[in-house]
Design a protein around this motif. Structure first.
Motif, PDB file in Angstrom:
ATOM      1  N   MET B 273      20.078  69.484 -59.267  1.00  0.00           N
ATOM      2  CA  MET B 273      19.986  69.358 -60.717  1.00  0.00           C
ATOM      3  C   MET B 273      19.968  67.865 -61.019  1.00  0.00           C
ATOM      4  O   MET B 273      19.943  67.053 -60.103  1.00  0.00           O
ATOM      5  N   GLN B 274      19.991  67.525 -62.296  1.00  0.00           N
ATOM      6  CA  GLN B 274      19.821  66.128 -62.659  1.00  0.00           C
ATOM      7  C   GLN B 274      20.886  65.215 -62.034  1.00  0.00           C
ATOM      8  O   GLN B 274      20.590  64.135 -61.573  1.00  0.00           O
ATOM      9  N   SER B 275      22.135  65.708 -62.016  1.00  0.00           N
ATOM     10  CA  SER B 275      23.235  64.815 -61.647  1.00  0.00           C
ATOM     11  C   SER B 275      23.694  64.962 -60.196  1.00  0.00           C
ATOM     12  O   SER B 275      24.557  64.225 -59.752  1.00  0.00           O
ATOM     13  N   SER B 277      23.513  67.751 -56.324  1.00  0.00           N
ATOM     14  CA  SER B 277      23.007  69.006 -55.777  1.00  0.00           C
ATOM     15  C   SER B 277      23.674  70.177 -56.488  1.00  0.00           C
ATOM     16  O   SER B 277      24.807  70.085 -56.950  1.00  0.00           O
ATOM     17  N   PHE B 278      22.938  71.266 -56.578  1.00  0.00           N
ATOM     18  CA  PHE B 278      23.414  72.451 -57.288  1.00  0.00           C
ATOM     19  C   PHE B 278      24.522  73.141 -56.502  1.00  0.00           C
ATOM     20  O   PHE B 278      25.443  73.717 -57.065  1.00  0.00           O
ATOM     21  N   ILE B 279      24.375  73.089 -55.172  1.00  0.00           N
ATOM     22  CA  ILE B 279      25.348  73.758 -54.306  1.00  0.00           C
ATOM     23  C   ILE B 279      25.893  72.741 -53.310  1.00  0.00           C
ATOM     24  O   ILE B 279      25.324  71.667 -53.123  1.00  0.00           O
ATOM     25  N   ASN B 317      21.790  64.458 -50.820  1.00  0.00           N
ATOM     26  CA  ASN B 317      22.895  64.811 -49.911  1.00  0.00           C
ATOM     27  C   ASN B 317      22.549  66.014 -49.023  1.00  0.00           C
ATOM     28  O   ASN B 317      23.231  66.272 -48.047  1.00  0.00           O
TER      29      ASN B 317
END
Lengths: 220, 424
Positions: B273-275, B277-279, B317
């Motif tokens: 996502m913008q800020s 990793s989602f997971i 990451n």
């Protein structure tokens, strides 16, 4: 799901700690059981909210910022908290517990994306705010309708094509001379601090956790 | 040097004569139909009012026709499936208009129904007797999936319900890929990117399955994301079965098309996502990486195809693990997301992977910048990513709606001006 974080909350009453831990474990059924127990034990609804729920959500936010929680874990935590809050709400009303503020939240017109909006709304509720969720694809008029009953408006957008609709909401507030009645906060993937400033918003945050801290700092 | 050779060299991390250009070969490297219309008009390819075909009706991507491919010098074409995102063929075109008035052509089964609030509903297989599967808000430019399956607290889940769309490929579909790949291979000199489907694990755009009439199982976005934590074994089982089916399908597809294609679109799951990793990297390693690696390994062991992954957002990451999983090509290289700095990406991963995107930021510069700023950013990105091959020019994700013709022209002018490698 997660190790016991009692060490971080050892000052708590056992029941409150049960709520705190059940929320961080993401277990709705455990949250319900502990909230029922706390109410039965005569703990004040405000204490349950502040020391059980809000502290758990603050910890979830901290873990998110430390990269220990990610979005799926945060969603699970927020949903568990909301289940408990549903049970607690009538008791908060009965005890006349005042929320930290009332915030109308919505995804702006033309935009149907609501994961970010929902997460911010739940995290704010968990922090003690009352949330008026106006849903998705919300036109400026709808925000104007509620402006007199809230302290702030929180706007979300995912698309570059809908981000400009945030400006339309602020313009509508200006035109109706109600801009001073509320704070306006903005967020969403394409939104930046610079954009927030350029449209005259009162605050911006890059994620749900930081949004809660920013809004807490901005609200009187 | 023809387009196919150009791409091959660059994928081997060698400098070709020019940086290859993609526009429209995949559902994440295309252009919104309204922007295609503007670009075609600006390049004077059509008389005013000439409609453009909508080739991907979910994101409303426009067809990149051979004349536009030639005008821009595009090097890559897509091998698409026989049915689109809503489960019907792109055939029997009819006139339609976007909310902003842009004239377009849509497939005959692009059947919509208006809502009282002015939004429009779309139906799986174009069948209006089924529950609608997507909605475009009034004045909107894109469709979004509608929630159709509510998951009660105590729902007895059966993994088969989430596997409805992962089936052995039919002989009819195999023939389609065989004929289409042959046509593209013999009638063009472009490199071919295949979009077979079925190889992406947990792609949230696909989980609601807007092409299925009556999807069952976990289909809502939030339910799905939460289930990756609370029903991990169930999700793992879906992926395990999906992986088995995909391996068989890949083998049969390879038999049908051989090495006519250069690249296969393996995964479009958004991990960023913008800020950030989602997971977590741990969840990626536990739940996704083993299956992705199994499929990518098969491709590398049996074909000359290169494996393409699309993931929006900040994934820096996760990239080392994704590279270990066998992805050769990264898209869209969302440089506006946290930590996705072009120089750092090229320095850290440039020898291992090809960046297919990152050419200009459609979230800010292309959408809201001036033509000069677009031109300057494209020049800059081509210098950074283009060194020693390993770069295919594309914008960071599809070119969206609402972009000025001047910015579109500046974008492709800069590509033309700076794509030629100087001889060392």
């Amino acid at each position: 799901m997660r190790e016991d974080r009692k060490g971080k909350a050892n000052h708590m009453d056992d029941t409150l700690h049960g709520i705190y831990q059940a929320i961080l474990n993401g277990s709705s059924s455990e949250v319900i059981a502990w909230v029922e127990k706390a109410l039965k034990a005569g703990l004040s609804p405000k204490m349950i909210l502040d020391q059980g729920m809000a502290s758990a959500m603050a910890e979830a936010g901290r873990l998110f910022e430390m990269n220990e929680f990610y979005v799926p874990e945060l969603l699970v935590t927020a949903h568990a908290m909301q289940t408990g809050l549903g049970l607690l709400k009538p008791h908060l009303v009965e005890a006349r517990v005042k929320p930290m503020g009332r915030i109308a939240i919505g995804t702006v017109t033309g935009d149907l994306h609501d994961i970010g909006k929902n997460l911010v709304g739940m995290m704010l509720e968990g922090a003690g705010f009352e949330i008026l969720d106006l849903g998705v694809n919300v036109p400026p008029e709808k925000f104007l309708e509620v402006v007199d009953s809230v302290d702030a408006i929180a706007l979300s957008a995912l698309l570059t094509t809908t981000m400009p609709a945030m400006r339309s909401v602020i313009d509508a507030l200006n035109d109706s001379e109600k801009r001073d009645h509320v704070k306006v906060f903005v967020g969403g993937a394409p939104v930046t601090e610079a954009f927030a400033k350029s449209i005259g918003a009162d605050g911006y945050a890059p994620d749900a956790s930081q949004a809660v801290n920013m809004i807490k700092a901005c609200m009187p | 040097m023809n387009s196919r050779d150009r791409l091959q060299l660059v994928l081997q991390h060698k400098q070709a004569d020019k940086i290859p250009l993609d526009l429209g070969s995949t559902p994440t490297t295309g252009m919104h139909v309204s922007s295609v219309y503007k670009l075609r008009q600006a390049l004077q390819l059509d008389p005013p009012g000439t409609p453009v075909r909508v080739f991907e009706p979910y994101q409303m991507l426009g067809e990149i026709q051979p004349d536009l491919i030639e005008a821009l010098g595009v090097d890559v074409v897509g091998l698409a499936g026989p049915r689109n995102f809503f489960g019907y063929a792109n055939a029997d075109w009819k006139s339609w208009k976007l909310f902003d008035g842009t004239p377009v052509l849509v497939p005959n089964l692009f059947n919509t129904v208006p809502e009282p609030d002015g939004s429009i509903l779309m139906f799986p297989e174009g069948n209006r007797s089924a529950p609608p599967s997507a909605r475009m808000p009034k004045n909107g430019f894109y469709f979004d999936s509608l929630p159709r399956v509510m998951l009660p607290e105590q729902y007895p889940l059966n993994v088969e319900e989430n596997l409805e769309e992962f089936k052995p490929i039919t002989e009819e579909d195999l023939l389609h890929y065989a004929h289409e790949s042959e046509r593209l291979f013999t009638q063009t000199d472009k490199a071919i990117v295949a979009n077979f489907g079925g190889t992406a694990f947990g792609d949230i755009a696909l989980v609601p399955a807007p092409w299925l009439k009556y999807p069952r199982g976990i289909r809502n976005i939030e339910d799905w994301y939460m289930s990756t934590v609370t029903r991990k074994e169930y999700i793992y089982k879906i992926f395990e079965r999906q992986c088995e089916v995909a391996l068989d399908n890949l083998a049969r597809l390879f038999q049908a098309i051989g090495n006519r294609i250069s690249v296969v679109f393996m995964s479009g799951t958004d991990f960023g996502m913008q800020s950030g990793s989602f997971i977590s990297p741990k969840m990626y390693r536990d739940l996704y990486k083993p299956f992705q690696k199994t499929l990518n390994d098969w491709v590398h062991q049996n074909t000359t195809w290169k494996c393409f992954i699309h993931s929006c957002g900040s994934i820096i990451n996760l990239m080392p693990d994704m590279i270990e999983a066998g992805f050769d090509i990264f898209n869209p290289v969302q440089t506006s997301a946290a930590g996705m700095l072009p120089r750092e990406l090229k320095m850290r991963f440039g020898n291992q992977v090809t960046f297919w995107g990152g050419g200009v930021d459609p979230q800010q510069t292309l959408s809201f910048g001036t033509p000069d700023s677009v031109y300057a950013q494209v020049k800059d990105r081509m210098e950074i990513f283009g060194q020693n091959g390993g770069f295919v020019f594309n914008t960071c994700h599809n070119v969206q709606a609402g972009i000025t013709a001047e910015n579109l022209v500046a974008l492709y002018q800069a590509v033309k001006d700076f794509r030629t490698y100087r001889i060392n």
